[in-house]
Design an enzyme around this catalytic site. Structure first.
Site, PDB file in Angstrom:
ATOM      1  N   HIS A 134      20.217  50.644  35.196  1.00 50.71           N
ATOM      2  CA  HIS A 134      20.515  49.989  36.477  1.00 50.71           C
ATOM      3  C   HIS A 134      21.872  50.439  36.996  1.00 50.71           C
ATOM      4  O   HIS A 134      22.490  49.746  37.799  1.00 50.71           O
ATOM      5  CB  HIS A 134      20.450  48.474  36.309  1.00 50.71           C
ATOM      6  CG  HIS A 134      19.080  48.034  35.907  1.00 50.71           C
ATOM      7  ND1 HIS A 134      18.099  47.727  36.825  1.00 50.71           N
ATOM      8  CD2 HIS A 134      18.494  47.949  34.685  1.00 50.71           C
ATOM      9  CE1 HIS A 134      16.978  47.428  36.178  1.00 50.71           C
ATOM     10  NE2 HIS A 134      17.199  47.565  34.874  1.00 50.71           N
ATOM     11  N   GLY A 185      39.110  61.476   8.210  1.00 51.81           N
ATOM     12  CA  GLY A 185      39.174  60.118   8.763  1.00 51.81           C
ATOM     13  C   GLY A 185      37.879  59.712   9.449  1.00 51.81           C
ATOM     14  O   GLY A 185      37.355  58.623   9.237  1.00 51.81           O
ATOM     15  N   ARG A 186      37.317  60.626  10.266  1.00 48.41           N
ATOM     16  CA  ARG A 186      36.105  60.264  11.011  1.00 48.41           C
ATOM     17  C   ARG A 186      34.841  60.341  10.162  1.00 48.41           C
ATOM     18  O   ARG A 186      33.741  60.125  10.667  1.00 48.41           O
ATOM     19  CB  ARG A 186      35.991  61.132  12.267  1.00 48.41           C
ATOM     20  CG  ARG A 186      36.118  62.623  12.072  1.00 48.41           C
ATOM     21  CD  ARG A 186      36.245  63.366  13.399  1.00 48.41           C
ATOM     22  NE  ARG A 186      36.578  64.776  13.234  1.00 48.41           N
ATOM     23  CZ  ARG A 186      37.802  65.259  13.110  1.00 48.41           C
ATOM     24  NH1 ARG A 186      38.832  64.435  13.119  1.00 48.41           N
ATOM     25  NH2 ARG A 186      38.023  66.557  12.974  1.00 48.41           N
ATOM     26  N   LYS A 242      50.499  62.224  19.587  1.00 49.28           N
ATOM     27  CA  LYS A 242      51.270  61.305  18.739  1.00 49.28           C
ATOM     28  C   LYS A 242      52.757  61.653  18.799  1.00 49.28           C
ATOM     29  O   LYS A 242      53.606  60.780  18.948  1.00 49.28           O
ATOM     30  CB  LYS A 242      50.808  61.409  17.280  1.00 49.28           C
ATOM     31  CG  LYS A 242      49.440  60.826  17.011  1.00 49.28           C
ATOM     32  CD  LYS A 242      49.143  60.904  15.519  1.00 49.28           C
ATOM     33  CE  LYS A 242      47.698  60.605  15.209  1.00 49.28           C
ATOM     34  NZ  LYS A 242      47.318  60.858  13.839  1.00 49.28           N
ATOM     35  N   GLU A 290      49.897  53.035  15.635  1.00 50.10           N
ATOM     36  CA  GLU A 290      49.185  51.831  16.085  1.00 50.10           C
ATOM     37  C   GLU A 290      48.950  50.884  14.907  1.00 50.10           C
ATOM     38  O   GLU A 290      49.219  49.684  14.984  1.00 50.10           O
ATOM     39  CB  GLU A 290      47.811  52.203  16.682  1.00 50.10           C
ATOM     40  CG  GLU A 290      47.864  52.883  18.032  1.00 50.10           C
ATOM     41  CD  GLU A 290      47.878  54.397  17.928  1.00 50.10           C
ATOM     42  OE1 GLU A 290      48.341  54.920  16.886  1.00 50.10           O
ATOM     43  OE2 GLU A 290      47.451  55.060  18.887  1.00 50.10           O
ATOM     44  N   LYS A 320      44.092  56.168   6.522  1.00 49.04           N
ATOM     45  CA  LYS A 320      44.104  57.219   5.506  1.00 49.04           C
ATOM     46  C   LYS A 320      45.549  57.649   5.228  1.00 49.04           C
ATOM     47  O   LYS A 320      45.981  57.719   4.091  1.00 49.04           O
ATOM     48  CB  LYS A 320      43.256  58.398   5.994  1.00 49.04           C
ATOM     49  CG  LYS A 320      43.211  59.552   5.024  1.00 49.04           C
ATOM     50  CD  LYS A 320      42.350  60.686   5.549  1.00 49.04           C
ATOM     51  CE  LYS A 320      42.519  61.901   4.660  1.00 49.04           C
ATOM     52  NZ  LYS A 320      41.846  63.080   5.176  1.00 49.04           N
ATOM     53  N   GLU A 329      36.301  64.995  18.540  1.00 47.71           N
ATOM     54  CA  GLU A 329      37.497  65.263  17.746  1.00 47.71           C
ATOM     55  C   GLU A 329      37.218  66.423  16.783  1.00 47.71           C
ATOM     56  O   GLU A 329      38.112  67.174  16.421  1.00 47.71           O
ATOM     57  CB  GLU A 329      37.936  64.006  16.975  1.00 47.71           C
ATOM     58  CG  GLU A 329      39.374  64.088  16.505  1.00 47.71           C
ATOM     59  CD  GLU A 329      39.892  62.793  15.870  1.00 47.71           C
ATOM     60  OE1 GLU A 329      39.271  62.303  14.914  1.00 47.71           O
ATOM     61  OE2 GLU A 329      40.930  62.282  16.321  1.00 47.71           O
TER      62      GLU A 329
END
Ligand code: F6P
Length: 546
Positions: free
Chosen positions: A386, A269-270, A510, A214, A208, A355
C-alpha cells in the site's frame, strides 16, 4: 584463494553478449516456452524450505554461463578454504569461521595449532548453564528477586543479528522480556530503562571489540545509573555481563571475569549471532531452541559445502543477483518477509550484504570496474503493497525482489494467513506477468484510443523475484535461512573479487566523529573542516551555548 577479475573471464564476456539476447524476452514467454519451468527452476531444501527462482529473467543458458563464471573464479576452492579455516580475511589477517560456531561434525578445526572446536563447545556450555540459571530463576538480582528483563547493549552485528532472531522467533519466547539498546542517541537507553526495574534486570554489553563508542557510552551511562540507584557498584556483578572478544577491556570496564562470555577474532561482528553475542537469543527462547537454530544453520552449511554448484541454493541466488547487478545494472534488491515476526530481517540483511560487499577495491588492489553490492532494502508484507509497491509495478526502476513466507502461521486467526499467502502470490505473479493488457497488445491500443485513462493501468510485468516458502518459521528453519543468505554474500564477494569481511568505510566514520567530538569543546574550530561542517558546528555551539 585466487583473485580473478570477473570481467576478464570468458563467461563474463559470454554473459555480456547473452544479455542482449535476453533483455527483451518477457518472463511470460519463458514460462510459455517451458511448461515445467517451476520444477526446473526451484530447489527444495530438506523439506523445510522451497526456493522458487523461476520468475527471473534467466534461461538454462544464463544459468550455465553464470555457473561457468563461478568456476572460472574458483568458487568451490574458496568455499573449501573458508570451511577449513584458511586466512581468507586477508585485510585483517584472519580466518572466517562462523561456520565453526554451529559445526556438529566431530572434526577438528585448527587455528594457531589449537582445535577451536574445543573452545566453541566450552563457551556453548557456559551459555547453556547461564541461560538455564536465568530462565529457571536460580540467578537472583541484588535484592534476591528473579530476573524478568534482559537488556542487550550493542550495535551493528552485536545488535541486528540477535534482535532480528529474537523478533523472528517471538512465538518461542519465554517469560523474559528482551530489550535492545544500540543508538548513541540518549533517547534509546532512557526509554528502555523506563521499562525495566534494575532489581530484576540483567544487562549484556555486547561488543566484539569492547571499544565501540555507542556501546561503551551507553554501558558507562548504565554503570553510573546503577551505582546511583542502588547506592553501590558492588551489585553490578549480579547484573552486568560482557559478550566480547576483547576480554581485557571488559575486565577494565569492571565486568567480573566469570561474567565474560567470549568469542573470537575469526567471528565477524555481522556473523556473530551464533556465538556468545547471541546470548540474548538463548535467554529469550531457551538453550534447546538456540541449539536448533545452530543446527538449522549447520544443515545449510553442509548443503553449501557439499552440494554441486548447479543445485546449490546460496550459489544460485548469488549468481542471479550478480546477473541483475552487473548486466541489467539494477541498483537495489528488495527483501519482503510476509511474516510480521520477521520485520527486522531486511535491516539485518542490509548490514550483512552492504557492510560485506559494499566495496570498490578488488582483491588485487585495483579499483573495480563492475558493480559489487546492490542496495538492500525492504519491509514485512503486506504494508509495502500500500505504499512503494506502486514503483515496483509501474516505476522506471527494475528491482529484483525476494519474497519470503511461512506456509504455516504461528497465529492462524480467521483466514488471515490464507489472505496473506494470496497477497504474497499475487505480488510475485503480477510483478512477473503484469496485467491483462499485456496478453492482448491490440486491446491496449484499442482501449487507449477509446479511453486514454486505461493506458495508465498498464503493468508490463517482467519484474523478477524469488519466492522462498518455509514450512514454518522455527529456530531450525530460521537458522537455515540466515545461513543461506550468509553464504549468498560470500559467493558474491568471491566472484566479484572483493574482501567481504572487513569494513574500512565504517571505520572512517568512527574516527572522523571522534575528531569532531573533541573539537566541539574547543574554542577555535579546526581549519581542516569544510565550510558546511564549520557552519553547522557553529550553529550547534550557538544553540547549546558552547
Ligand atoms: O559498524 C562497524 C562494526 O565494526 C560492525 O562490523 C560491528 O558489527 C559493529 O561495528 C559493532 O562492533 P563491536 O561488536 O566491536 O562493538
Amino acid at each position: 584463494m585466487k583473485n580473478i577479475n570477473p570481467t576478464n573471464t570468458v563467461a563474463w564476456k559470454k554473459l555480456h553478449n547473452h544479455f542482449f539476447d535476453i533483455k527483451n524476452i518477457h518472463i511470460k514467454d519463458l514460462f510459455n516456452l517451458d511448461k515445467n519451468r517451476f520444477t526446473n527452476y526451484s530447489i527444495s531444501f530438506n523439506n523445510e524450505i522451497l526456493v522458487d527462482f523461476s520468475k527471473n529473467r534467466i534461461t538454462k543458458k544464463t544459468l550455465q554461463l553464470l555457473l561457468d563464471l563461478s568456476k572460472e573464479c574458483y568458487l568451490s576452492d574458496a568455499i573449501k578454504n573458508m570451511f577449513s579455516g584458511k586466512l581468507i580475511n586477508k585485510t585483517e589477517n584472519r580466518s572466517v569461521l562462523h561456520i565453526a560456531l554451529r559445526n556438529k561434525l566431530n572434526n577438528k578445526i585448527i587455528i594457531n595449532n589449537l582445535d577451536i572446536m574445543f573452545s566453541v563447545k566450552k563457551e556453548l556450555k557456559k551459555i547453556k548453564n547461564f541461560s538455564n540459571e536465568i530462565i529457571k530463576g536460580y540467578w537472583k538480582g541484588y535484592t534476591g528477586k528473579n530476573i524478568s528483563d534482559v537488556v542487550n547493549i550493542g550495535i551493528g552485528g552485536s545488535h541486528l543479528g540477535p534482535y532480528m532472531v529474537t523478533e523472528s522467533l517471538k512465538a518461542y519466547k519465554n517469560h523474559l522480556n528482551i530489550h535492545y539498546v544500540s543508538n548513541i542517541d540518549g533517547t534509546n537507553i532512557i526509554e528502555v530503562l523506563k521499562k525495566v526495574n534494575l532489581e530484576t534486570t540483567i544487562f549484556l554489553i555486547a561488543s566484539k571489540s569492547f571499544s565501540t563508542d555507542e556501546t561503551i557510552s551507553n554501558a558507562n551511562y548504565l554503570k553510573d545509573q546503577f551505582s546511583f540507584k542502588t547506592n553501590s557498584i558492588n551489585y553490578f556483578s549480579k547484573h552486568c555481563f560482557a559478550l566480547c572478544e576483547n576480554t581485557s577491556s571488559a575486565l577494565n570496564f569492571g565486568i567480573h571475569k566469570k561474567n565474560i562470555f567470549k568469542f573470537w577474532d575469526w567471528v565477524g561482528g555481522r556473523y556473530s549471532l551464533w556465538s556468545a553475542s547471541g546470548l540474548s537469543i538463548a535467554l529469550s527462547i531457551g538453550f534447546k531452541n538456540f541449539e536448533l537454530l545452530l543446527y538449522g544453520a549447520y544443515i545449510m552449511d553442509q548443503h553449501f559445502l557439499n552440494e554441486k554448484l548447479s543445485t546449490n541454493i546460496p550459489v544460485i541466488l548469488a549468481l542471479i543477483s550478480i546477473w541483475y547487478t552487473n548486466f541489467f545494472h539494477t541498483e537495489t534488491e528488495a527483501i519482503f518477509p510476509y511474516d510480521e515476526y520477521m520485520h527486522v530481517f531486511p535491516d539485518y540483511l542490509q548490514q550483512s550484504f552492504m557492510e560485506s560487499n559494499g566495496k570498490s577495491i578488488d582483491r588485487n588492489g585495483n579499483l573495480v570496474t563492475w558493480n559489487t553490492s546492490p542496495i538492500i532494502w525492504g519491509q514485512s508484507g503486506t504494508n509495502g503493497q500500500h505504499s512503494f509497491f506502486q514503483l515496483l509495478h509501474q516505476g522506471t526502476n527494475l528491482v529484483p525482489c525476494d519474497f519470503i513466507i511461512p506456509s504455516i502461521s504461528h497465529n492462524p486467526i480467521n483466514n488471515h494467513h490464507e489472505k496473506l499467502l494470496s497477497n504474497f502470490l499475487a505480488q510475485t505473479q503480477s510483478l512477473a506477468f503484469g496485467n491483462d493488457f499485456y496478453i492482448n497488445k491490440e486491446k491496449i491500443s484499442n482501449d487507449f484510443i477509446k479511453n486514454k485513462n486505461s493506458f495508465y493501468k498498464f503493468c508490463n510485468g517482467n519484474k523478477p523475484s524469488n519466492s522462498i516458502i518455509l514450512k514454518k518459521i522455527t529456530p531450525y528453519s530460521l537458522g537455515s535461512l540466515i545461513s543461506l543468505y550468509e553464504h549468498k554474500v560470500f559467493v558474491q564477494g568471491i566472484i566479484l573479487n572483493i574482501f567481504s569481511f572487513d569494513q574500512w568505510g565504517v571505520e572512517l566514520g568512527k574516527s572522523v566523529a571522534n575528531n569532531i567530538y573533541h573539537d566541539l569543546f574547543c574554542n577555535n574550530l579546526h581549519k581542516k573542516y569544510d565550510s558546511s561542517t564549520i557552519g553547522l558546528l557553529k550553529i550547534y555551539k550557538k544553540w547549546n551555548n558552547l
